[in-house]
Design a protein around this motif. Structure first.
Motif, PDB file in Angstrom:
ATOM      1  N   ALA A  17       4.937  -8.807   5.428  1.00 42.40           N
ATOM      2  CA  ALA A  17       5.585  -7.588   4.957  1.00 42.40           C
ATOM      3  C   ALA A  17       4.591  -6.440   4.928  1.00 42.40           C
ATOM      4  O   ALA A  17       4.897  -5.313   5.310  1.00 42.40           O
ATOM      5  N   ALA A  18       3.376  -6.730   4.474  1.00 36.23           N
ATOM      6  CA  ALA A  18       2.385  -5.661   4.372  1.00 36.23           C
ATOM      7  C   ALA A  18       1.913  -5.203   5.752  1.00 36.23           C
ATOM      8  O   ALA A  18       1.648  -4.018   5.957  1.00 36.23           O
ATOM      9  N   PHE A  19       1.814  -6.123   6.685  1.00 33.26           N
ATOM     10  CA  PHE A  19       1.188  -5.796   7.966  1.00 33.26           C
ATOM     11  C   PHE A  19       2.186  -5.376   9.030  1.00 33.26           C
ATOM     12  O   PHE A  19       1.839  -4.636   9.943  1.00 33.26           O
ATOM     13  N   ALA A  20       3.390  -5.914   8.959  1.00 33.96           N
ATOM     14  CA  ALA A  20       4.274  -5.745  10.110  1.00 33.96           C
ATOM     15  C   ALA A  20       5.550  -4.985   9.782  1.00 33.96           C
ATOM     16  O   ALA A  20       6.414  -4.879  10.627  1.00 33.96           O
ATOM     17  N   SER A  21       5.689  -4.512   8.550  1.00 34.79           N
ATOM     18  CA  SER A  21       6.939  -3.836   8.242  1.00 34.79           C
ATOM     19  C   SER A  21       6.688  -2.350   8.060  1.00 34.79           C
ATOM     20  O   SER A  21       5.644  -1.938   7.559  1.00 34.79           O
ATOM     21  N   PRO A  22       7.653  -1.523   8.459  1.00 33.64           N
ATOM     22  CA  PRO A  22       7.496  -0.076   8.276  1.00 33.64           C
ATOM     23  C   PRO A  22       7.503   0.342   6.818  1.00 33.64           C
ATOM     24  O   PRO A  22       7.039   1.422   6.483  1.00 33.64           O
ATOM     25  N   ARG A  23       7.989  -0.517   5.941  1.00 35.57           N
ATOM     26  CA  ARG A  23       8.042  -0.138   4.526  1.00 35.57           C
ATOM     27  C   ARG A  23       6.632   0.066   3.966  1.00 35.57           C
ATOM     28  O   ARG A  23       6.399   0.981   3.193  1.00 35.57           O
ATOM     29  N   TYR A  24       5.718  -0.801   4.357  1.00 39.33           N
ATOM     30  CA  TYR A  24       4.353  -0.685   3.829  1.00 39.33           C
ATOM     31  C   TYR A  24       3.412  -0.033   4.831  1.00 39.33           C
ATOM     32  O   TYR A  24       2.450   0.606   4.438  1.00 39.33           O
ATOM     33  N   ASP A  25       3.660  -0.223   6.103  1.00 39.08           N
ATOM     34  CA  ASP A  25       3.011   0.545   7.157  1.00 39.08           C
ATOM     35  C   ASP A  25       1.487   0.559   7.023  1.00 39.08           C
ATOM     36  O   ASP A  25       0.875   1.558   6.670  1.00 39.08           O
ATOM     37  N   VAL A  26       0.897  -0.578   7.312  1.00 39.35           N
ATOM     38  CA  VAL A  26      -0.534  -0.718   7.086  1.00 39.35           C
ATOM     39  C   VAL A  26      -1.337   0.144   8.072  1.00 39.35           C
ATOM     40  O   VAL A  26      -2.491   0.474   7.824  1.00 39.35           O
ATOM     41  N   PRO A  49       0.770 -12.575  -4.195  1.00 30.93           N
ATOM     42  CA  PRO A  49       0.547 -11.162  -4.483  1.00 30.93           C
ATOM     43  C   PRO A  49       1.597 -10.313  -3.784  1.00 30.93           C
ATOM     44  O   PRO A  49       2.083 -10.683  -2.712  1.00 30.93           O
ATOM     45  N   ARG A  50       1.922  -9.201  -4.368  1.00 29.35           N
ATOM     46  CA  ARG A  50       2.827  -8.277  -3.679  1.00 29.35           C
ATOM     47  C   ARG A  50       2.080  -7.641  -2.502  1.00 29.35           C
ATOM     48  O   ARG A  50       0.860  -7.590  -2.495  1.00 29.35           O
ATOM     49  N   PRO A  51       2.807  -7.143  -1.532  1.00 26.34           N
ATOM     50  CA  PRO A  51       2.133  -6.468  -0.414  1.00 26.34           C
ATOM     51  C   PRO A  51       1.242  -5.331  -0.873  1.00 26.34           C
ATOM     52  O   PRO A  51       0.168  -5.109  -0.305  1.00 26.34           O
ATOM     53  N   GLU A  52       1.652  -4.622  -1.920  1.00 26.51           N
ATOM     54  CA  GLU A  52       0.824  -3.527  -2.426  1.00 26.51           C
ATOM     55  C   GLU A  52      -0.543  -4.036  -2.879  1.00 26.51           C
ATOM     56  O   GLU A  52      -1.551  -3.336  -2.742  1.00 26.51           O
ATOM     57  N   ALA A  53      -0.566  -5.243  -3.444  1.00 23.31           N
ATOM     58  CA  ALA A  53      -1.850  -5.789  -3.898  1.00 23.31           C
ATOM     59  C   ALA A  53      -2.760  -6.040  -2.711  1.00 23.31           C
ATOM     60  O   ALA A  53      -3.967  -5.776  -2.775  1.00 23.31           O
ATOM     61  N   LEU A  54      -2.188  -6.534  -1.625  1.00 21.06           N
ATOM     62  CA  LEU A  54      -3.009  -6.745  -0.430  1.00 21.06           C
ATOM     63  C   LEU A  54      -3.502  -5.406   0.105  1.00 21.06           C
ATOM     64  O   LEU A  54      -4.666  -5.272   0.496  1.00 21.06           O
TER      65      LEU A  54
END
Lengths: 231, 171
Positions: free
Chosen positions: B41-50, B133-138
């Motif tokens: 989710a953190a790396f591949a989704s536009p919501r978090y957009d790493v 951890p939530r994606p935000e934590a990563l």
């Protein structure tokens, strides 16, 4: 519990009899004769059949060819020895290490009974119906070997490898009993009850110290008995 | 790199080098269990957009990676693979240990098959606690790692003078 042929159930609508499963049991009894040493039939539920150890492989062939149970689900084993460590999620203290080995209780629990410490069990089913049979057999305590199921269900090979590494059961006829999940140099059989979990030897089980009250519940008073499961 | 190796790099150049390393982290994903869902989710989704942080999460091989995120339950059987993965990465390399299992064994602390912490195998730069951890934590772990990269003295590192810094713990 052992060797009972239950007919009444507490849960669900009472089903008086189950002709399809009784017919299935009759197929096994006809072909295996005295080798069927126990059974457990609860109407509407899976049928349990316990066979003699020597007939374990033949039971698989009967299941596949005569009973139409062509779909092999799993093969595994169970160790009926009570845990010498005796620790569960809600026990508050550890027993000292090494613990005394418990005696196996005379009455082996489980459907269709049993006489040995370790039993193998396997599940086969009829695809497209709800008919499922759980077959089990005793594994001799002094010489833990049973015949292989590979000739009947080749998919059993990997399951036997797992049972071999986890319980130390030999499967006569299965030529490839390498480790499948464990590293090849692993020693011991982790699913045997006497296998020590070294992490627990180093660090005692913390018990239920972290239980918090549910929202709206009264917090548990200080020094309360911590052996209860759901505080 | 001659300047870096000589250890006589001017400060502005160090800053520039660190800035470019900081905003082009190629992050290798080493997902082993459920934490990998959060990492995905953190790396591949536009919501978090790493990628807005300058992290490129799709290197084809660990040999192109600057950072590896180890997320999930490390078992004794996969330890040799993790060790080889780490050794294949070119220096300077960073490791993020994501989730309770990777940090210390987590709920499988007493298992016969689970390694109690990946830091027994490879040096860890950032610990991200949580189960999972939530994606935000990563993402916070990555940002903290970027801060550290910005302040690194690469010339000193090349001379072997800079000790390994204490790992970062998120949260």
């Amino acid at each position: 519990m052992a060797d009972e042929t239950a007919t009444a159930t507490d849960e669900g609508p009472a089903v008086a009899s189950d002709d399809r499963r009784e017919a299935l049991l009759a197929v096994f009894s006809d072909h295996l004769g005295d080798a069927v040493v126990g059974s457990h039939l609860k109407p509407g539920k899976a049928l349990w059949i316990r066979v003699a150890t020597a007939a374990w492989a033949e039971a698989a062939l009967v299941a596949r060819d005569k009973a139409g149970l062509k779909w092999f689900d799993f093969l595994s084993a169970i160790d009926w020895l009570p845990s010498p460590y005796g620790r569960y999620e809600d026990s508050s203290v550890d027993v000292p290490f090494p613990p005394p080995m418990p005696e196996r209780s005379a009455a082996v629990p489980g459907y269709a009974g049993g006489d040995s410490r370790i039993q193998v069990l396997a599940s086969v089913a009829q695809a497209g119906t709800d008919l499922r049979v759980l077959l089990k057999a005793d594994v001799p305590d002094d010489d833990p070997r049973v015949p292989t199921w590979v000739r009947a269900y080749s998919g059993a090979a990997w399951h036997e490898r797992e049972a071999h590494e986890m319980f130390g059961i030999g499967f006569d006829g299965n030529v490839d009993l390498r480790h499948i999940y464990l590293p090849s140099e692993f020693e011991g059989h982790p699913l045997r009850k006497e296998f020590p979990l070294l992490a627990r030897v180093v660090k005692p089980w913390p018990g239920i110290v972290d239980v918090e009250p549910m929202p709206g519940e009264e917090p548990a008073p200080e020094g309360a008995d911590e052996t209860g499961g759901d505080a | 790199m001659g300047l870096v190796e000589s250890g006589k790099m001017p400060k502005p150049l160090t800053k520039l080098l660190n800035l470019s390393r900081k905003y082009s982290i190629w992050a290798y994903q080493w997902g082993l269990a459920c934490c990998a869902i959060e990492m995905g989710a953190a790396f591949a989704s536009p919501r978090y957009d790493v990628m807005r942080l300058g992290v490129i999460p799709f290197p084809a091989s660990p040999r192109q990676a600057d950072l590896v995120v180890i997320s999930g339950t490390v078992t004794d059987k996969i330890v040799p693979a993790i060790k080889r993965l780490y050794e294949q990465m070119p220096d300077p390399k960073y490791v993020i240990s994501m989730g309770s299992c990777t940090n210390c064994g987590g709920p499988y602390w007493d298992s016969y098959s689970v390694t109690k912490g990946v830091d027994q195998i490879v040096p860890v730069d950032v610990y991200v606690p949580g189960c999972p951890p939530r994606p935000e934590a990563l993402l916070e772990g990555i940002v903290l790692l970027q801060e550290r990269i910005q302040n690194e003295d690469m010339a000193e590192r090349w001379r072997g003078g800079q000790d390994r810094q204490e790992p970062i713990v998120v949260g």
